[in-house]
Design a protein around this motif. Structure first.
Motif, PDB file in Angstrom:
ATOM      1  N   LYS A 159       0.766  -0.974   0.022  1.00 40.97           N
ATOM      2  CA  LYS A 159      -0.184   0.409   0.242  1.00 40.97           C
ATOM      3  C   LYS A 159       0.733   1.680   0.143  1.00 40.97           C
ATOM      4  CE  LYS A 159      -3.695  -1.948   0.716  1.00 40.97           C
ATOM      5  NZ  LYS A 159      -4.497  -2.663  -0.616  1.00 40.97           N
ATOM      6  N   GLU A 162       2.033   1.846  -3.838  1.00 40.46           N
ATOM      7  CA  GLU A 162       1.150   2.731  -4.559  1.00 40.46           C
ATOM      8  C   GLU A 162       1.309   3.842  -3.834  1.00 40.46           C
ATOM      9  OE1 GLU A 162      -2.338  -0.096  -3.114  1.00 40.46           O
ATOM     10  OE2 GLU A 162      -2.069  -1.414  -4.357  1.00 40.46           O
ATOM     11  N   GLN A 163       1.252   4.349  -3.108  1.00 42.50           N
ATOM     12  CA  GLN A 163       0.862   5.631  -3.338  1.00 42.50           C
ATOM     13  C   GLN A 163       2.732   6.512  -3.336  1.00 42.50           C
ATOM     14  OE1 GLN A 163       0.402   5.608   1.316  1.00 42.50           O
ATOM     15  NE2 GLN A 163      -1.308   6.785   1.653  1.00 42.50           N
ATOM     16  N   ASP A 166       3.520   7.195  -7.450  1.00 40.65           N
ATOM     17  CA  ASP A 166       2.854   8.493  -8.069  1.00 40.65           C
ATOM     18  C   ASP A 166       3.650   9.429  -8.240  1.00 40.65           C
ATOM     19  OD1 ASP A 166       0.192   7.210  -8.233  1.00 40.65           O
ATOM     20  OD2 ASP A 166      -0.452   8.316  -6.329  1.00 40.65           O
ATOM     21  N   THR A 175       7.795   0.583  -9.378  1.00 39.62           N
ATOM     22  CA  THR A 175       7.259   0.373  -9.890  1.00 39.62           C
ATOM     23  C   THR A 175       7.764  -1.789 -10.750  1.00 39.62           C
ATOM     24  OG1 THR A 175       6.458   2.033 -11.591  1.00 39.62           O
ATOM     25  CG2 THR A 175       5.834  -0.225 -12.778  1.00 39.62           C
ATOM     26  N   TYR A 178       7.635  -2.614  -7.613  1.00 34.81           N
ATOM     27  CA  TYR A 178       5.890  -2.963  -6.863  1.00 34.81           C
ATOM     28  C   TYR A 178       5.924  -3.958  -7.679  1.00 34.81           C
ATOM     29  CZ  TYR A 178       0.938  -2.552  -6.994  1.00 34.81           C
ATOM     30  OH  TYR A 178      -0.337  -2.228  -6.969  1.00 34.81           O
ATOM     31  N   LYS A 182       4.219  -7.548  -5.899  1.00 33.04           N
ATOM     32  CA  LYS A 182       2.924  -8.539  -5.377  1.00 33.04           C
ATOM     33  C   LYS A 182       3.256  -9.693  -6.127  1.00 33.04           C
ATOM     34  CE  LYS A 182       0.340  -6.710  -8.653  1.00 33.04           C
ATOM     35  NZ  LYS A 182      -0.379  -5.576  -9.701  1.00 33.04           N
TER      36      LYS A 182
END
Length: 185
Positions: A159, A162-163, A166, A175, A178, A182
Motif C-alpha cells: 500500500k 502504491e502511494q 505516484d 514500479t 512493486y 506483488k
C-alpha cells in the motif's frame, strides 16, 4: 538562559571535559546516553534516518552500516563528527512524510526513522545510476548486492509502495519493485 557569557561557559565545560563538540553550536554531555540516530535527527533537519542504515538496524540486510543515512527536504550534505559520519540526501516534500515512524530506544532516547519499505524506497532513490531491467534483475540486486533475505519481500508494505509510485523519481524502478512484491504475495 541565566548565563551571561555562554561562550565562556562552553569553553570552560569543554576544558573540563564535561562536554564535547559535535559541530559548531551542538555539544554532547560527558557520560550521557545517546543514539547516533537521535544525533542524525538533530544535526540537520527536518530529517529522518533511512536507507541502508535502517535496513541494517532492522536486520533486513546482513551488512552493518557505519555511515548514518538520512533524508531531508533541505539540500543534501555530509557531516563528519567525532561520533561518526552522517549523510543527508534531498527528498521531495511530496514523499518526505510517507512511511516514517517514531522509534523509542529507552527513556529519553527516540528518533524518527523510515519504515523498512520506505528505507528500501529511499535507498533506491539515493543510489546513483541504479537501474533494473526487470523483476529478476531487481531480485538479483537484493540478494547479491544487498544480501537481503528474499523472504522479507513479503513484508514490504505494498500500500505504501502504491502511494510512492505516484511520484516521478525513479518511477520505473519503483514500479519494478512493486511488481516484484506483488509476485511474492
Amino acid at each position: 538562559g541565566d548565563v551571561k557569557h555562554p561562550e565562556q561557559k562552553i569553553k570552560y565545560l569543554k576544558s573540563k571535559g564535561e562536554i564535547s563538540s559535535l559541530i559548531r553550536g551542538l555539544y554532547l554531555q560527558k557520560n550521557s546516553k545517546y543514539s547516533k540516530f537521535q544525533i542524525a535527527n538533530v544535526l540537520y533537519g527536518p530529517s529522518y534516518v533511512t536507507g541502508i542504515t535502517v535496513l541494517s538496524w532492522l536486520g533486513w540486510i546482513s551488512e552493518r552500516a557505519v555511515t548514518i543515512h538520512s533524508a531531508t527536504i533541505k539540500r543534501g550534505k555530509s557531516v563528519d563528527t567525532p561520533v561518526g559520519r552522517f549523510e543527508y540526501f534531498h527528498l521531495n516534500t511530496e514523499v518526505f512524510h510517507f512511511g516514517i515512524q517514531h522509534y523509542n530506544f529507552g527513556p529519553g532516547m527516540s528518533c524518527i526513522m523510515a519504515s523498512p519499505t520506505k528505507a528500501l524506497y529511499d535507498h533506491i532513490l539515493m543510489t546513483p545510476n541504479l537501474q533494473f531491467s526487470g523483476k529478476l534483475d531487481l531480485l538479483t540486486y537484493l540478494e547479491d548486492d544487498l544480501r537481503m533475505d528474499t523472504d522479507l519481500i513479503k513484508e514490504i508494505d505494498i500500500k505504501l509502495l502504491e502511494q510512492l509510485m505516484d511520484f516521478g523519481e525513479k518511477k520505473r524502478q519503483i514500479t519494478i519493485l512493486y511488481n516484484l512484491v506483488k509476485t511474492y504475495l
